[in-house]
Design a protein around this motif. Sequence first.
Motif, PDB file in Angstrom:
ATOM      1  N   MET A   1      -0.668 -10.720   3.799  1.00  0.00           N
ATOM      2  CA  MET A   1      -0.089  -9.425   4.122  1.00  0.00           C
ATOM      3  C   MET A   1      -1.123  -8.639   4.928  1.00  0.00           C
ATOM      4  N   CYS A   5       1.521  -4.266   7.183  1.00  0.00           N
ATOM      5  CA  CYS A   5       2.488  -4.453   6.091  1.00  0.00           C
ATOM      6  C   CYS A   5       2.238  -3.427   4.986  1.00  0.00           C
ATOM      7  N   HIS A  31       7.587  -2.808  13.305  1.00  0.00           N
ATOM      8  CA  HIS A  31       7.030  -3.784  12.374  1.00  0.00           C
ATOM      9  C   HIS A  31       8.131  -4.654  11.758  1.00  0.00           C
ATOM     10  N   CYS A  35       7.860  -8.652  11.752  1.00  0.00           N
ATOM     11  CA  CYS A  35       7.360  -9.276  10.528  1.00  0.00           C
ATOM     12  C   CYS A  35       8.504  -9.791   9.646  1.00  0.00           C
ATOM     13  N   CYS A  38       8.195  -8.657   5.815  1.00  0.00           N
ATOM     14  CA  CYS A  38       8.617  -7.279   5.517  1.00  0.00           C
ATOM     15  C   CYS A  38      10.130  -7.125   5.690  1.00  0.00           C
TER      16      CYS A  38
END
Length: 102
Positions: A1, A5, A31, A35, A38
């Motif tokens: 992470m 994150c 993000h 990601c 996430c």
Amino acid sequence: MSWKCDIVTDLAPLYFDKEASKASRRLVKEHLRECPECRANYRKYHPAQNLASELPFSGNVENFAMLAKKMRNRRLLLWVGFLSYVSATMGALALHYMHKNR
């Protein structure tokens, strides 16, 4: 992470309540696009429609119009099939009773 994150996780409550600043919302959106971890957490804790409304639209309006047209056509064909079945059944019953009463 990553540290991003961690920041997104910290900002999540404000983001979900639409209380985050414009810069924070932009950071979270970017993000989530980048990601998968996430994004998976987002989906786990928040309804799927939230993700669809927060991420940029990737579909094509014409595709949805075409899908709606296909659904209408399929519904029409189902009704035509149903009415044909009922008509054929009623015709067969009528012929059966006419033949029986001869």
